[in-house]
Design a protein around this motif. Structure first.
Motif, short mmCIF file in Angstrom:
data_model
loop_
_atom_site.label_atom_id
_atom_site.label_comp_id
_atom_site.label_asym_id
_atom_site.label_seq_id
_atom_site.Cartn_x
_atom_site.Cartn_y
_atom_site.Cartn_z
N THR A 11 1.10 -1.08 0.19
CA THR A 11 0.05 0.09 0.04
C THR A 11 0.67 1.18 0.15
OG1 THR A 11 -0.11 -0.12 2.34
CG2 THR A 11 -1.88 -1.08 1.28
N LYS A 12 0.31 2.46 -0.43
CA LYS A 12 1.00 3.70 -0.26
C LYS A 12 -0.03 4.51 0.58
CE LYS A 12 4.73 3.88 -2.60
NZ LYS A 12 6.01 4.50 -1.82
N ILE A 13 0.52 5.59 1.12
CA ILE A 13 -0.10 6.49 1.79
C ILE A 13 0.04 7.86 0.98
CG2 ILE A 13 -0.37 7.59 3.94
CD1 ILE A 13 0.63 5.06 5.54
N ILE A 14 -0.97 8.81 0.95
CA ILE A 14 -1.03 9.92 0.35
C ILE A 14 -1.73 10.92 1.29
CG2 ILE A 14 -1.11 8.99 -1.83
CD1 ILE A 14 -4.05 9.86 -2.22
N LYS A 15 -1.20 12.27 1.26
CA LYS A 15 -1.58 13.47 2.23
C LYS A 15 -2.25 14.18 1.30
CE LYS A 15 0.09 17.32 4.60
NZ LYS A 15 1.40 17.76 5.51
N VAL A 16 -3.60 14.41 1.62
CA VAL A 16 -4.47 15.09 0.87
C VAL A 16 -4.79 16.52 1.69
CG1 VAL A 16 -6.75 15.61 -0.69
CG2 VAL A 16 -5.36 13.40 -0.22
N SER A 17 -4.65 17.75 1.38
CA SER A 17 -4.96 19.01 1.84
C SER A 17 -5.66 19.80 0.83
CB SER A 17 -3.61 19.54 2.84
OG SER A 17 -2.85 19.96 1.87
N GLY A 18 -6.27 21.06 1.34
CA GLY A 18 -6.77 22.12 0.70
C GLY A 18 -7.98 22.96 1.07
N LYS A 19 -8.37 23.78 0.44
CA LYS A 19 -9.41 24.45 0.66
C LYS A 19 -10.78 23.71 0.92
CE LYS A 19 -11.59 28.90 -0.35
NZ LYS A 19 -11.61 30.14 -1.35
N ASN A 20 -11.67 23.88 1.85
CA ASN A 20 -13.03 23.03 2.01
C ASN A 20 -12.63 21.74 1.69
OD1 ASN A 20 -14.26 25.46 2.49
ND2 ASN A 20 -14.61 25.92 0.25
N ILE A 21 -11.86 21.08 2.34
CA ILE A 21 -11.14 19.27 1.94
C ILE A 21 -12.56 18.67 2.48
CG2 ILE A 21 -10.05 19.38 4.21
CD1 ILE A 21 -9.18 17.76 0.69
N GLU A 22 -12.83 18.98 3.46
CA GLU A 22 -14.10 18.10 4.16
C GLU A 22 -15.41 17.99 3.30
OE1 GLU A 22 -16.92 18.30 7.90
OE2 GLU A 22 -14.61 18.04 8.59
N ASN A 23 -15.83 19.18 2.61
CA ASN A 23 -16.94 19.13 1.84
C ASN A 23 -16.60 18.55 0.67
OD1 ASN A 23 -18.77 20.38 3.56
ND2 ASN A 23 -17.94 22.48 2.94
N PHE A 24 -15.31 18.75 0.02
CA PHE A 24 -14.83 18.18 -1.37
C PHE A 24 -15.07 16.57 -1.05
CE2 PHE A 24 -11.41 15.97 -3.44
CZ PHE A 24 -11.68 16.59 -4.85
N PHE A 25 -14.52 16.00 -0.04
CA PHE A 25 -14.49 14.50 0.17
C PHE A 25 -15.90 13.96 0.41
CE2 PHE A 25 -9.76 14.34 0.65
CZ PHE A 25 -10.02 12.97 -0.29
N GLN A 26 -16.63 14.68 0.98
CA GLN A 26 -18.22 14.30 1.14
C GLN A 26 -18.98 14.03 -0.12
OE1 GLN A 26 -19.47 13.07 3.72
NE2 GLN A 26 -21.20 13.99 4.31
N ASN A 27 -18.44 14.83 -1.23
CA ASN A 27 -19.35 14.79 -2.26
C ASN A 27 -18.67 13.61 -3.50
OD1 ASN A 27 -21.07 16.69 -1.79
ND2 ASN A 27 -19.19 18.41 -2.39
N LYS A 61 -7.74 11.68 9.79
CA LYS A 61 -7.77 12.95 9.68
C LYS A 61 -6.77 13.58 10.63
CE LYS A 61 -11.20 16.92 10.74
NZ LYS A 61 -12.60 17.01 10.97
N ASP A 62 -6.19 14.48 10.00
CA ASP A 62 -5.18 15.39 10.90
C ASP A 62 -5.55 16.81 10.91
OD1 ASP A 62 -2.78 16.15 12.45
OD2 ASP A 62 -2.02 13.82 11.77
N GLU A 63 -4.56 17.64 11.53
CA GLU A 63 -4.72 19.05 11.53
C GLU A 63 -4.60 19.45 10.21
OE1 GLU A 63 -6.25 21.94 13.60
OE2 GLU A 63 -5.39 20.24 14.47
N GLY A 64 -6.04 19.89 9.55
CA GLY A 64 -5.91 20.63 8.30
C GLY A 64 -5.63 19.72 6.98
N PHE A 65 -5.42 18.38 7.14
CA PHE A 65 -5.34 17.40 5.88
C PHE A 65 -5.84 16.15 6.39
CE2 PHE A 65 -1.49 17.46 8.52
CZ PHE A 65 -1.21 15.73 8.62
N TYR A 66 -5.83 15.15 5.41
CA TYR A 66 -6.36 13.73 5.43
C TYR A 66 -5.08 13.04 5.07
CZ TYR A 66 -11.13 15.42 5.92
OH TYR A 66 -12.18 16.11 6.37
N LEU A 67 -4.80 11.92 5.56
CA LEU A 67 -4.24 10.69 4.96
C LEU A 67 -5.08 9.48 4.56
CD1 LEU A 67 -1.52 10.74 8.19
CD2 LEU A 67 -1.13 11.51 5.86
N LEU A 68 -4.59 9.17 3.46
CA LEU A 68 -5.39 7.85 2.82
C LEU A 68 -4.47 6.81 2.35
CD1 LEU A 68 -7.10 10.63 2.11
CD2 LEU A 68 -7.71 9.56 -0.02
#
Length: 285
Positions: A11-27, A61-68
């Motif tokens: 597996t690999k882990i990616i870090k995803v961050s950005g503006k309105n990241i929570e709403n972005f993923f919810q959709n 979930k971390d401070e201001g970003f997600y790890l996948l």
């Protein structure tokens, strides 16, 4: 044996961050992002607009970003799929090449460490991050380890055969080999029972067809655990026939116990033991 891909360095882990990241993923994901917090990991999937499987991954979930954490062989496709919906170019993705994963089946984790973490689903240490696999609390613990550090000598990590046996026992599909990219429907593969779906969160990509299968009864197949009682198990993805009719498709296996996609009308006929046209007999467990 077919390797279980969400294990060790597969597996690999990616870090995803950005503006309105929570709403972005919810959709764009099948699960409810509001269920994800710093103390609880989340398992989810991404679908095509037609509701067909594209990706699955574990989120933290971390401070201001997600790890996948996702299958290594599909990381580039996953990154492209996420960026496809980033119309304003507000989302930033970094592959964490210095982190790798090891796993320990829950019952094999040493008692001293279990006592230390208590009921925590995520435990952070200076050497590693440990999380319970969100697909089942009875499955395994995942360790995210920085490759610059030495191997964690205090732990005995599980090997492939142990993981495969437990995975199949719990009816958890291996998405990399059991599902077909942009073809499989995740409800057929037990995704609802391994906590990857929310039917209360509202719309997301692929939601309409998924809900239709769930509530209108259009789901034709389901993933079942079977035991070969006579003969030789078919190969991966080999179709299974009974009295000239296709009743299922073989999926991953461990010795005589297998996962198999079986027609729901076959199961509803209360048939537990079937002698197939493929010259083997199986029992639905």
């Amino acid at each position: 044996m077919i390797p279980y891909k969400m294990n060790n360095t597969n597996t690999k882990i990616i870090k995803v961050s950005g503006k309105n990241i929570e709403n972005f993923f919810q959709n764009i994901i099948t699960n409810d992002i509001n269920s994800l917090n710093k103390k609880t990991p989340l398992y989810t999937a991404m679908l095509s607009p037609q509701g067909k499987y594209l990706h699955d991954f574990i989120m933290l979930k971390d401070e201001g970003f997600y790890l996948l954490e996702a299958n290594q062989s599909n990381i580039e496709l996953l990154v492209k799929e996420i960026k496809k919906y980033d119309i304003r170019n507000d989302i930033f993705i970094e592959v964490q090449n210095d982190i790798y994963t090891k796993v320990i089946i829950k019952e094999n984790l040493n008692r001293k460490f279990l006592k230390k973490i208590g009921d925590k689903k995520i435990y952070r240490d200076k050497k590693f991050l440990c999380l319970i696999d969100p697909r089942s609390e009875n499955f395994l613990y995942r360790f995210w380890i920085n490759e610059k550090l030495n191997e964690l000598a205090e732990f005995i990590f599980s090997d492939e055969s142990e993981v495969e046996e437990k995975r199949i026992y719990l009816k958890i599909p291996n998405s990399e080999i059991d599902l077909v990219y942009n073809k499989s429907f995740i409800l057929n593969y037990n995704f609802e029972n391994i906590k990857s779906l929310s039917f209360n969160k509202g719309c997301y990509i692929g939601q309409e067809n998924t809900a239709k299968q769930k509530f209108r009864g259009t789901q034709k197949y389901s993933l079942q655990k079977i035991k070969i009682t006579d003969g030789v198990a078919p190969k991966l993805n080999e179709d299974i026939f009974f009295n000239g009719f296709k009743i299922g498709t073989m999926k991953s296996s461990c010795a005589k116990v297998c996962l198999c996609l079986i027609r729901n009308d076959t199961i509803n006929n209360n048939t537990k033991t079937i002698t197939t046209d493929n010259n083997f007999t199986f029992e639905i467990l």
